[in-house]
Design a protein around this motif. Structure first.
Motif, PDB file in Angstrom:
ATOM      1  N   ILE A  41       1.308  -9.341  -8.012  1.00 42.03           N
ATOM      2  CA  ILE A  41       2.706  -8.999  -8.287  1.00 42.03           C
ATOM      3  C   ILE A  41       2.838  -7.504  -8.557  1.00 42.03           C
ATOM      4  O   ILE A  41       3.755  -6.836  -8.053  1.00 42.03           O
ATOM      5  CB  ILE A  41       3.241  -9.817  -9.477  1.00 42.03           C
ATOM      6  N   LYS A  42       1.906  -6.965  -9.333  1.00 45.25           N
ATOM      7  CA  LYS A  42       1.959  -5.536  -9.663  1.00 45.25           C
ATOM      8  C   LYS A  42       1.729  -4.671  -8.431  1.00 45.25           C
ATOM      9  O   LYS A  42       2.382  -3.637  -8.259  1.00 45.25           O
ATOM     10  CB  LYS A  42       0.938  -5.228 -10.750  1.00 45.25           C
ATOM     11  N   LEU A  47       8.765  -8.697  -8.583  1.00 41.70           N
ATOM     12  CA  LEU A  47       8.650 -10.082  -9.025  1.00 41.70           C
ATOM     13  C   LEU A  47       9.654 -10.902  -8.233  1.00 41.70           C
ATOM     14  O   LEU A  47      10.840 -10.569  -8.178  1.00 41.70           O
ATOM     15  CB  LEU A  47       8.951 -10.186 -10.522  1.00 41.70           C
ATOM     16  N   ALA A  79      10.920  -9.269 -15.621  1.00 42.72           N
ATOM     17  CA  ALA A  79      10.473  -8.251 -14.662  1.00 42.72           C
ATOM     18  C   ALA A  79      10.257  -6.910 -15.356  1.00 42.72           C
ATOM     19  O   ALA A  79       9.281  -6.196 -15.063  1.00 42.72           O
ATOM     20  CB  ALA A  79      11.502  -8.109 -13.539  1.00 42.72           C
ATOM     21  N   LEU A  82       7.052  -7.022 -17.331  1.00 42.30           N
ATOM     22  CA  LEU A  82       5.860  -7.110 -16.487  1.00 42.30           C
ATOM     23  C   LEU A  82       5.645  -5.853 -15.652  1.00 42.30           C
ATOM     24  O   LEU A  82       4.514  -5.365 -15.524  1.00 42.30           O
ATOM     25  CB  LEU A  82       5.970  -8.321 -15.555  1.00 42.30           C
ATOM     26  N   ILE A  89      12.745  -6.667  -9.025  1.00 40.83           N
ATOM     27  CA  ILE A  89      12.838  -8.118  -8.939  1.00 40.83           C
ATOM     28  C   ILE A  89      13.584  -8.492  -7.669  1.00 40.83           C
ATOM     29  O   ILE A  89      14.530  -7.805  -7.255  1.00 40.83           O
ATOM     30  CB  ILE A  89      13.551  -8.707 -10.183  1.00 40.83           C
ATOM     31  N   ASP A 109       7.431 -16.432  -7.066  1.00 46.51           N
ATOM     32  CA  ASP A 109       6.414 -16.417  -8.122  1.00 46.51           C
ATOM     33  C   ASP A 109       6.798 -17.368  -9.251  1.00 46.51           C
ATOM     34  O   ASP A 109       5.950 -18.053  -9.821  1.00 46.51           O
ATOM     35  CB  ASP A 109       6.253 -15.005  -8.695  1.00 46.51           C
ATOM     36  N   LEU A 239      -0.618 -16.415 -14.489  1.00 49.29           N
ATOM     37  CA  LEU A 239       0.813 -16.140 -14.624  1.00 49.29           C
ATOM     38  C   LEU A 239       1.424 -17.021 -15.704  1.00 49.29           C
ATOM     39  O   LEU A 239       2.293 -16.579 -16.468  1.00 49.29           O
ATOM     40  CB  LEU A 239       1.524 -16.362 -13.290  1.00 49.29           C
TER      41      LEU A 239
END
Length: 280
Positions: A41-42, A47, A79, A82, A89, A109, A239
């Protein structure tokens, strides 16, 4: 003859070995994807969250095409925490019946589409800690239907794949159900008289009857009180663990109450208290 039998045996062993190696490779690939979920995701820098587009005030698309509502506000904060920016997002619109499949197919996700936690759903997805409380309710013209017994011989409208669908199918099979995919279709069917009542989350019905005063929520709470929570793909432990910690933080910071005041309080007014809806 013996040589041919031996060759067939060896070929069979090789085929089995290749299938086993292929299955193991796929399993490891899947495991790697799950265990590196946060990094993925990063690296993506975005996200991806599945939300409703037709369920105000929780998840809907406004006249300008923007995603709005209680679920949206919380998703944006997730979002931000994170990825450092609430705008990192991507919202994907889902229907009640395809929320699980969108997770399974890695199209999203997280599901933040007013997803009620049930034992049946826990078998196919992993729920994080809840952020909202909910029960089933039943709306009808003037709220005249105040008992389930009154639905005998009548048509009850529900959304496919919802807790209302499951509850009445399992507990009241003699009640005729008229099912639709989208919330807009469901409420339109009630308004034009295709059904006698509509069963849905009471939190949604309380908001809807505010804008449609000719209807009322005659049955305000039905069955067990449930909770709504974010959901991730089954087995995505990394997650899930992060989300659980995030929900704890949002509760401690009173963010859920702030989101309620921003999106739900203007709709509910004095009829509903924040403590009855969100976790504080």
């Amino acid at each position: 003859m013996k040589a041919k039998i031996w060759r067939s045996f060896v070929v069979g062993l090789v085929a089995v070995a290749m299938l086993t190696l292929s299955a193991c490779s796929e399993a490891k690939k899947e495991q790697g994807t799950q265990s590196g979920a946060l990094d993925s995701i990063k690296q993506r820098g975005e996200l991806i969250v599945g939300v409703f587009g037709d369920k105000p005030p929780f998840g809907y698309v406004d006249a300008n095409g923007a995603n709005m509502g209680f679920d949206i506000v919380i998703a944006k904060q997730i979002a931000k925490d994170l990825l450092g920016d609430e705008n990192k997002i991507k919202f994907v619109l889902v229907e009640a019946a395809n929320r699980v499949e969108f997770l399974r197919a890695n199209k999203v996700d997280i599901i933040m589409a007013n997803f009620t936690k049930t034992p049946q759903r826990e078998e196919v997805v992993d729920f994080a800690k809840p952020y909202m409380k909910v029960s089933l309710g039943v709306a009808s013209k003037d709220g005249t239907i105040s008992d389930v017994a009154q639905l005998e011989g009548k048509t009850l409208i529900v959304n496919k794949g919802t807790t209302a669908d499951f509850y009445f199918t399992q507990n009241h099979p003699n009640i005729k159900l008229l099912k639709f995919e989208q919330n807009t279709e469901t409420f339109a069917a009630l308004k034009d008289g295709r059904g006698d009542a509509l069963a849905h989350d009471n939190t949604l019905l309380f908001a809807w009857v505010k804008d449609n005063p000719e209807f009322g929520v005659g049955i305000k709470e039905l069955g067990e009180r449930d909770v709504i929570a974010p959901a991730v793909k089954k087995g995505n432990a990394e997650l899930l663990e992060w989300l659980n910690s995030e929900i704890d933080t949002l509760v401690q910071q009173k963010f859920l109450t702030q989101a309620y005041e921003q999106t739900l309080a203007p709709v509910y007014g004095e009829d509903v208290r924040a403590v009855d809806v969100v976790f504080e």
